[in-house]
Design an enzyme around this catalytic site. Structure first.
Site, PDB file in Angstrom:
ATOM      1  N   SER A 152      -0.106  -4.836   0.589  1.00 49.19           N
ATOM      2  CA  SER A 152      -1.128  -4.399  -0.369  1.00 49.19           C
ATOM      3  C   SER A 152      -1.203  -5.431  -1.489  1.00 49.19           C
ATOM      4  O   SER A 152      -0.217  -6.160  -1.717  1.00 49.19           O
ATOM      5  CB  SER A 152      -0.718  -3.048  -0.962  1.00 49.19           C
ATOM      6  OG  SER A 152      -1.444  -2.763  -2.138  1.00 49.19           O
ATOM      7  N   TYR A 165       5.720   2.373  -5.273  1.00 50.94           N
ATOM      8  CA  TYR A 165       4.825   1.959  -4.175  1.00 50.94           C
ATOM      9  C   TYR A 165       4.698   0.437  -4.156  1.00 50.94           C
ATOM     10  O   TYR A 165       4.842  -0.203  -3.104  1.00 50.94           O
ATOM     11  CB  TYR A 165       3.447   2.598  -4.354  1.00 50.94           C
ATOM     12  CG  TYR A 165       2.426   2.125  -3.320  1.00 50.94           C
ATOM     13  CD1 TYR A 165       2.500   2.573  -1.999  1.00 50.94           C
ATOM     14  CD2 TYR A 165       1.407   1.244  -3.669  1.00 50.94           C
ATOM     15  CE1 TYR A 165       1.583   2.144  -1.051  1.00 50.94           C
ATOM     16  CE2 TYR A 165       0.487   0.813  -2.729  1.00 50.94           C
ATOM     17  CZ  TYR A 165       0.570   1.264  -1.419  1.00 50.94           C
ATOM     18  OH  TYR A 165      -0.341   0.832  -0.481  1.00 50.94           O
TER      19      TYR A 165
HETATM   20  P1  NDP Z   1      -3.938   6.882   5.637  1.00 47.95           P
HETATM   21  O1  NDP Z   1      -3.256   7.936   4.822  1.00 47.95           O
HETATM   22  O2  NDP Z   1      -5.319   7.139   6.098  1.00 47.95           O
HETATM   23  O3  NDP Z   1      -3.029   6.511   6.910  1.00 47.95           O
HETATM   24  C1  NDP Z   1      -1.640   6.592   6.897  1.00 47.95           C
HETATM   25  C2  NDP Z   1      -1.173   6.703   8.327  1.00 47.95           C
HETATM   26  O4  NDP Z   1       0.260   6.737   8.360  1.00 47.95           O
HETATM   27  C3  NDP Z   1      -1.640   7.976   9.015  1.00 47.95           C
HETATM   28  O5  NDP Z   1      -2.072   7.678  10.317  1.00 47.95           O
HETATM   29  C4  NDP Z   1      -0.402   8.843   9.063  1.00 47.95           C
HETATM   30  O6  NDP Z   1      -0.460   9.680  10.214  1.00 47.95           O
HETATM   31  C5  NDP Z   1       0.669   7.788   9.213  1.00 47.95           C
HETATM   32  N1  NDP Z   1       1.987   8.288   8.851  1.00 47.95           N
HETATM   33  C6  NDP Z   1       2.364   8.873   7.685  1.00 47.95           C
HETATM   34  N2  NDP Z   1       3.657   9.225   7.743  1.00 47.95           N
HETATM   35  C7  NDP Z   1       4.094   8.874   8.972  1.00 47.95           C
HETATM   36  C8  NDP Z   1       5.334   8.994   9.651  1.00 47.95           C
HETATM   37  N3  NDP Z   1       6.417   9.531   9.057  1.00 47.95           N
HETATM   38  N4  NDP Z   1       5.431   8.529  10.919  1.00 47.95           N
HETATM   39  C9  NDP Z   1       4.361   7.984  11.532  1.00 47.95           C
HETATM   40  N5  NDP Z   1       3.157   7.828  10.931  1.00 47.95           N
HETATM   41  C10 NDP Z   1       3.045   8.275   9.678  1.00 47.95           C
HETATM   42  O7  NDP Z   1      -3.879   5.567   4.743  1.00 47.95           O
HETATM   43  P2  NDP Z   1      -4.301   4.038   4.981  1.00 47.95           P
HETATM   44  O8  NDP Z   1      -4.979   3.852   6.264  1.00 47.95           O
HETATM   45  O9  NDP Z   1      -4.960   3.605   3.739  1.00 47.95           O
HETATM   46  O10 NDP Z   1      -2.862   3.375   5.001  1.00 47.95           O
HETATM   47  C11 NDP Z   1      -2.434   2.459   5.961  1.00 47.95           C
HETATM   48  C12 NDP Z   1      -1.610   1.380   5.278  1.00 47.95           C
HETATM   49  O11 NDP Z   1      -2.467   0.629   4.422  1.00 47.95           O
HETATM   50  C13 NDP Z   1      -0.479   1.898   4.393  1.00 47.95           C
HETATM   51  O12 NDP Z   1       0.672   1.119   4.635  1.00 47.95           O
HETATM   52  C14 NDP Z   1      -0.996   1.659   2.984  1.00 47.95           C
HETATM   53  O13 NDP Z   1       0.040   1.476   2.073  1.00 47.95           O
HETATM   54  C15 NDP Z   1      -1.814   0.400   3.200  1.00 47.95           C
HETATM   55  N6  NDP Z   1      -2.825   0.110   2.166  1.00 47.95           N
HETATM   56  C16 NDP Z   1      -3.834   0.989   1.929  1.00 47.95           C
HETATM   57  C17 NDP Z   1      -4.759   0.723   0.932  1.00 47.95           C
HETATM   58  C18 NDP Z   1      -5.833   1.696   0.588  1.00 47.95           C
HETATM   59  O14 NDP Z   1      -6.436   1.531  -0.492  1.00 47.95           O
HETATM   60  N7  NDP Z   1      -6.132   2.688   1.419  1.00 47.95           N
HETATM   61  C19 NDP Z   1      -4.701  -0.525   0.155  1.00 47.95           C
HETATM   62  C20 NDP Z   1      -3.616  -1.394   0.520  1.00 47.95           C
HETATM   63  C21 NDP Z   1      -2.731  -1.079   1.500  1.00 47.95           C
HETATM   64  P3  NDP Z   1       0.280  11.081  10.430  1.00 47.95           P
HETATM   65  O15 NDP Z   1       0.163  11.838   9.134  1.00 47.95           O
HETATM   66  O16 NDP Z   1      -0.511  11.684  11.570  1.00 47.95           O
HETATM   67  O17 NDP Z   1       1.684  10.758  10.820  1.00 47.95           O
END
Ligand code: NDP
Length: 258
Positions: A152, A165
């Site tokens: 990020s 974070y």
């Molecule tokens: P989302 O919340 O949409 O996606 C997060 C994903 O992680 C979900 O598919 C969730 O699925 C999964 N997840 C959460 N906990 C677990 C677990 N214990 N085991 C397996 N899977 C897990 O967020 P984003 O798509 O935005 O996030 C994706 C990445 O991008 C993250 O690392 C975030 O830090 C990074 N990011 C996001 C930004 C933003 O502004 N959105 C900016 C910069 C970086 P489930 O709950 O089904 O397990």
């Protein structure tokens, strides 16, 4: 025609995407499948993964859903075995599952600190531990593999109340730099993707009212990135010639300053 020039430049490749049930992971899984890769999609919500696989297959792609919690190392090793058995050695890992829980440090939300460390750091390492052997093997056979870690801009920039974070994401970026040096000679490219704000479920998990207000205000003034924007960057990294390793890619909404 070279693989890079063909309509399906990732044909013959096996991609694994963690955090594939929503947001960036979901969009990237669809995009990588569209580019021709067989894609294993990992997350905890099975129903969401099933819908994603159905969508990918409807569009002519190939996908495998694996319900898995990335914080459990044994579960991740079993997931890796399944991928190898059913799809072949993974040659692309989008290590992407993550959570963002901002709060002033003096509120002492140790539960949220731990959740972010467990998922963003330990979960990331569990996926690396499970899949790096396959990436190295596949790179030996096919000449290239990709480890793409979702970091990020928080890895570099200072956002008050996002300390834990941001520190987890600094870990992801710094780890990626080191792994690139270690794995590059084995034809495994390592990249860190560092997006600014992307509209996903990430913001829905925020409980801190100050951070929530800041996010809401930014949504009024900035056109946030979409998950598909970031998915395209992942596809770009993976389709470059094997000699090219994009080490760190900062992807910002045009209107976001920092
Ligand atoms: P989302 O919340 O949409 O996606 C997060 C994903 O992680 C979900 O598919 C969730 O699925 C999964 N997840 C959460 N906990 C677990 C677990 N214990 N085991 C397996 N899977 C897990 O967020 P984003 O798509 O935005 O996030 C994706 C990445 O991008 C993250 O690392 C975030 O830090 C990074 N990011 C996001 C930004 C933003 O502004 N959105 C900016 C910069 C970086 P489930 O709950 O089904 O397990």
């Amino acid at each position: 025609m070279t693989a890079q020039m063909s309509a399906k430049p990732l044909e013959g490749r096996v991609a694994v995407v963690t955090g594939a049930s929503s947001g960036i992971g979901e969009a990237a899984a669809e995009h990588l499948a569209w580019l021709g890769a067989k894609v294993a999609v990992l997350a905890r919500r099975e129903g969401r993964l099933r819908d994603l696989v159905a969508r990918i297959e409807k569009n002519g792609g190939s996908a495998l859903e694996i319900a898995a919690d990335v914080t459990d190392a044994a579960v991740m090793r079993a997931a890796a075995d399944r991928v190898e058995e059913q799809l072949g050695s993974a040659d692309l890992l989008l290590n992407n599952a993550g959570v963002m829980l901002p709060a002033p440090i003096e509120e002492l939300r140790a539960d949220q600190w731990q959740h972010q460390i467990d998922l963003n750091i330990t979960g990331l390492m569990n996926a690396i531990g499970a899949f790096v052997p396959q990436l190295v093997r596949a790179a030996g056979m096919r000449g290239v593999a990709d480890l793409v870690n979702t970091s990020s801009i928080a890895a570099h920039n200072i956002f008050p109340n996002f300390a834990v974070y941001s520190a987890t994401k600094a870990y992801v970026t710094q780890l990626s730099r080191h792994l690139r040096v270690e794995l590059g000679p084995k034809n495994v490219r390592v990249a860190a993707i560092e997006p600014g704000i992307v509209g996903t479920e990430l913001q829905d998990h925020v409980t801190d009212t100050g951070a929530q207000e800041w996010l809401n205000a930014s949504q009024q003034t900035i056109e946030w990135l979409t998950p598909q924007d970031v998915a395209q960057v992942v596809g770009f990294i993976a389709t470059l010639p094997p000699r090219v390793n994009l080490q760190e890619v900062i992807v910002m909404p045009t209107g976001q300053g920092s």
